[in-house]
Design an enzyme around this catalytic site. Structure first.
Site, short mmCIF file in Angstrom:
data_model
loop_
_atom_site.label_atom_id
_atom_site.label_comp_id
_atom_site.label_asym_id
_atom_site.label_seq_id
_atom_site.Cartn_x
_atom_site.Cartn_y
_atom_site.Cartn_z
N ASP A 75 31.94 44.61 -3.56
CA ASP A 75 33.06 44.94 -4.44
C ASP A 75 34.27 45.21 -3.55
OD1 ASP A 75 33.51 45.14 -7.30
OD2 ASP A 75 34.24 47.15 -6.85
N SER A 76 35.41 44.67 -3.95
CA SER A 76 36.58 44.83 -3.10
C SER A 76 37.83 45.01 -3.94
CB SER A 76 36.73 43.60 -2.19
OG SER A 76 36.55 42.41 -2.91
P1 IMP Z 1 35.79 42.15 -7.46
O1 IMP Z 1 35.28 42.67 -6.14
O2 IMP Z 1 35.04 40.96 -7.91
O3 IMP Z 1 35.88 43.24 -8.48
O4 IMP Z 1 37.26 41.60 -7.26
C1 IMP Z 1 38.09 42.01 -6.26
C2 IMP Z 1 39.47 41.41 -6.45
O5 IMP Z 1 40.30 41.95 -5.44
C3 IMP Z 1 39.52 39.90 -6.29
O6 IMP Z 1 39.41 39.23 -7.49
C4 IMP Z 1 40.90 39.70 -5.66
O7 IMP Z 1 41.89 39.62 -6.64
C5 IMP Z 1 41.10 40.97 -4.86
N1 IMP Z 1 40.62 40.75 -3.49
C6 IMP Z 1 39.51 41.26 -2.90
N2 IMP Z 1 39.38 40.83 -1.64
C7 IMP Z 1 40.41 40.00 -1.43
C8 IMP Z 1 40.81 39.22 -0.32
O8 IMP Z 1 40.17 39.15 0.73
N3 IMP Z 1 41.94 38.52 -0.48
C9 IMP Z 1 42.67 38.55 -1.62
N4 IMP Z 1 42.34 39.23 -2.68
C10 IMP Z 1 41.20 39.96 -2.60
#
Ligand code: IMP
Length: 198
Positions: free
Chosen positions: A72-73
């Site tokens: 998750d990021s």
């Molecule tokens: P999740 O982890 O699927 O909830 O989504 C994390 C969201 O954060 C992604 O859809 C991106 O919009 C943004 N994100 C996370 N990591 C990166 C990265 O390395 N580059 C650009 N956007 C990121």
């Protein structure tokens, strides 16, 4: 006992193929590969990416009966009190990079941090988490076409002024939150985690 190849391959529960590519580039240095699986990922509402990833990994490991990774990021903007943070994916899909730049118009403190939590869980065992951060700032315009998500508006502090989207993938890996988190996971897995993936 599983074969060597099974021990070196871990299932990665995600719908985002960019994340899988980045993980595989970093993990290849440790002789590990991840395989994308699109099992339903249950996301609890929390301000902690680590809690979100750990919870989702436990459920996915139980459901699939195999060791899994969930990542998750998110992008945390200082002047916006950490927004969009755990809501980054939704904010990207709705207002996108342009929307974030608009929210930042007139704001001089452009500091932001990308965070990543990688959770590994083997069925029946507690999940483990590995974290990575990339400090930087929000650019004043959209720049570059590499990467994904908010890459075109994020300038890492330890870089040379280019956005993540303007650099070759290996440079992003070296500086990124995901690179750091997957290197931490890779080090642990190569030393002690592999034994859990039988
Ligand atoms: P999740 O982890 O699927 O909830 O989504 C994390 C969201 O954060 C992604 O859809 C991106 O919009 C943004 N994100 C996370 N990591 C990166 C990265 O390395 N580059 C650009 N956007 C990121």
């Amino acid at each position: 006992m599983g074969s060597m190849s099974a021990m070196n391959e871990v299932l990665f529960v995600t719908g985002n193929s960019h994340k899988v590519k980045e993980a595989n580039r970093v993990l290849s240095l440790f002789g590990i590969t991840v395989k994308m699986v699109e099992c339903e990922k249950v996301e609890i509402q929390s301000e902690s990416l680590t809690r979100i990833a750990k919870y989702a990994a436990s459920l996915a490991a139980k459901r699939l009966g195999k060791p899994v990774i969930v990542e998750d990021s998110g992008l945390f903007v200082k002047a916006l009190e950490g927004f969009p943070g755990p809501f980054s994916s939704y904010v990207y899909k709705t207002i996108g990079c342009g929307g974030v730049l608009q929210l930042m118009s007139g704001i001089t403190d452009r500091r932001a941090v990308f965070k990543c939590a990688v959770a590994f869980c083997s069925p029946g065992l507690p999940p483990l988490a590995f974290e990575g951060k990339a400090y930087g700032s929000i650019s004043s315009s959209i720049r570059g076409s590499g990467g994904f998500g908010f890459d075109p508006i994020f300038i890492p502090r330890s870089g040379d002024g280019r956005t993540f989207a303007e650099m070759p993938p290996e440079d992003k890996d070296r500086l990124s939150h995901r690179g750091a988190a997957f290197r931490a996971f890779g080090e642990w897995y190569a030393k002690s985690g592999r034994a859990l993936n039988l």
